[in-house]
Structure formats: C-alpha cells, structure tokens
Motif scaffolding. Structure first.
Motif, PDB file in Angstrom:
ATOM      1  N   GLY A  10      17.292  -1.580   4.475  1.00  0.00           N
ATOM      2  CA  GLY A  10      17.505  -3.030   4.649  1.00  0.00           C
ATOM      3  C   GLY A  10      18.233  -3.900   3.934  1.00  0.00           C
ATOM      4  N   SER A  12      15.921  -6.991   2.237  1.00  0.00           N
ATOM      5  CA  SER A  12      15.021  -7.842   2.033  1.00  0.00           C
ATOM      6  C   SER A  12      15.159  -8.430   0.612  1.00  0.00           C
ATOM      7  CB  SER A  12      13.455  -7.623   2.344  1.00  0.00           C
ATOM      8  OG  SER A  12      13.505  -7.051   3.588  1.00  0.00           O
ATOM      9  N   ASP A  40      11.467  -2.599  11.131  1.00  0.00           N
ATOM     10  CA  ASP A  40      10.713  -3.247  10.273  1.00  0.00           C
ATOM     11  C   ASP A  40       9.582  -3.357  10.296  1.00  0.00           C
ATOM     12  OD1 ASP A  40      10.332  -4.419   7.858  1.00  0.00           O
ATOM     13  OD2 ASP A  40      11.455  -6.277   8.385  1.00  0.00           O
ATOM     14  N   THR A 156       5.957  -6.804   7.722  1.00  0.00           N
ATOM     15  CA  THR A 156       7.294  -6.479   7.722  1.00  0.00           C
ATOM     16  C   THR A 156       7.969  -6.577   6.271  1.00  0.00           C
ATOM     17  OG1 THR A 156       7.981  -8.574   8.213  1.00  0.00           O
ATOM     18  CG2 THR A 156       7.602  -7.170  10.228  1.00  0.00           C
ATOM     19  N   ALA A 158      10.824  -7.835   6.003  1.00  0.00           N
ATOM     20  CA  ALA A 158      11.139  -9.273   5.920  1.00  0.00           C
ATOM     21  C   ALA A 158      10.337 -10.454   5.420  1.00  0.00           C
ATOM     22  CB  ALA A 158      11.906  -9.611   7.231  1.00  0.00           C
ATOM     23  N   ALA A 189      10.840  -4.871  -1.202  1.00  0.00           N
ATOM     24  CA  ALA A 189      11.168  -5.933  -0.409  1.00  0.00           C
ATOM     25  C   ALA A 189      10.884  -7.173  -1.213  1.00  0.00           C
ATOM     26  CB  ALA A 189      10.583  -5.784   1.005  1.00  0.00           C
TER      27      ALA A 189
END
Length: 243
Positions: A10, A12, A40, A156, A158, A189
């Motif tokens: 990802g 993040s 996610d 998550t 995010a 993240a």
C-alpha cells in the motif's frame, strides 16, 4: 551509490522513505515497489495473505532493474504473523526470487535490538491486541524479553497512516515501561521518521520504529554503515553484531 530496495504494502506511510533517504546522504538511494494490498485489514488471515511468496516475488524484478543491492519486505505484521520460523522461510523465498540478500521488517527489529545490545523491550503497536501479542511472541521466540505490550486497536493500515505526532507520542507513552531498555513501535504504516529523536529524548532510551529499522536492515545487508543522528540511537552506534 548504494541502492536499497523495499517491497511496501500500500501507501500509508510510504513518504517516510524519501524522508529517511534525505537524512542518509546523497550516496544512498531508496527505491520502493508497492505490493498489492487486496484487503486493508489488521486481521491475522489478511496479514498472512500480504506476505505470500507470489505477492512478494511479483515486485522483485522492478527492484533488480533499479539496481538494488538488497531487498527488504517492508511490513512488520505481514512478516511476523507466520511466526519465527515462518518469517525466516519467507525471507529465504524472497532472497531466492530476487537473487539478492533479503530480509523483512520483523527480522530487522530483532537484528536492531541485538545491535543496541539490549535484552528487555517494550512494544507499542497500533494493531489490535491479538496482533500486537503475536509480535511480542515473535520477539520472545527470538530470545528478546518483552516487558510489556500495548495495542492501540487500529483496524486498518490507512487508519494508522493517518496518525500524526500527537497519536504517535501517546502510543509511545502508553507502551513504555521503566524496566524496558528500548521501546519498539512496529507498523510500517505509522509515520515515525520525523519523531524518533524527540521520542528518544522524552523517554530517555532508544526507540526503534518500523520504517527506521527497515532501512537500517537494508543498509546492513548492503554492508553499509551510515551515521545519521536524526534517525536515533540505532544510526549513531558502532556495530555490536554482524549477523
């Protein structure tokens, strides 16, 4: 020029990597390939899927073409959920696929703790408690004593990536233990590169964060030693171990 390759799930906190590159100096290049993040979710089943050999192998060709001298799977949870032996097998498969020295963020934490010469750590994770506990188990299996583990419950990557300085410092304060010789903040993240020295100053001990140790591990694999005080105690010490 030393080129370092990273497989990052990802986006993040991917911007931590150019920040770290700037702090390392002009002869270090940090290259990221973003691996597929099909779901996610900070659940064990989803995290296991993140680090399958097929997903990791898909990104290595681009890093080879970029001239990477080493590759690191830049994901803590996706590398510790298989357990200690599973993490080592994951990295062996990655090295074979890449044709390069390889490691992962979880193994990087173990090597960094050994580098600092500490035995007892505290863990502050943005993960749910069950996932945070698996990281503590992973560390114990590597011979590291865990004085305490605190999970903040994000669901998550995010969500963790949206955290700012206030949330990161709150996590560190909640997780620290007086008897811990270092504090570990897993989770690539989390944006931590800008806060490491301030965290170490406040807590009075080394702080190891996921993106920091990931880059340090790639440098170790590439046989490079870089003094970068802005990245904390890990980047200012003489090496204690080579393995």
């Amino acid at each position: 020029m030393t080129a370092l390759g990273f497989l990052y799930p990802g986006h993040s906190a991917a911007d931590d990597y150019p920040r770290i590159e700037q702090l390392l100096g002009s002869d270090i290049r940090v290259d990221l390939v973003h691996t597929d993040l099909s779901e996610d979710a900070q659940r064990v089943d989803a995290l296991r899927e993140l680090g399958t050999p097929e997903r990791l192998a898909a990104g290595v060709q681009e890093l080879r073409h970029a001239g990477a001298e080493a590759v690191v799977w830049a994901c803590t949870s996706g590398s510790f959920v298989p357990g200690w032996e599973g993490a080592r097998e994951q990295v062996r498969a990655l090295a074979q696929a890449a044709g390069l020295p390889a490691s992962s963020t979880s193994l990087a934490f173990v090597h960094a703790v050994r580098e600092l010469g500490v035995r007892r750590v505290a863990v502050g994770a943005a993960y749910p408690d069950d996932v945070a506990s698996l990281f503590a188990d992973f560390l114990r299996d590597a011979g590291i004593e865990v004085a305490g583990v605190h999970g903040a419950g994000t669901r998550t990557a995010a969500e963790a990536g949206a955290w700012g300085e206030r949330e990161v410092f709150a996590l560190a304060r909640a997780a620290d233990r007086p008897e811990a010789e270092a504090l570990l903040l897993p989770g690539t993240a989390l944006h931590t590169a800008a806060h490491i020295t301030a965290l170490e100053k406040e807590l009075g001990k080394p702080v190891l964060t996921a993106n920091q140790v990931t880059v340090w591990e790639a440098l170790r694999l590439a046989d490079r030693r870089v003094n970068a005080p802005e990245l904390g105690a890990l980047f200012t010490r003489e090496p204690l171990v080579q393995a």
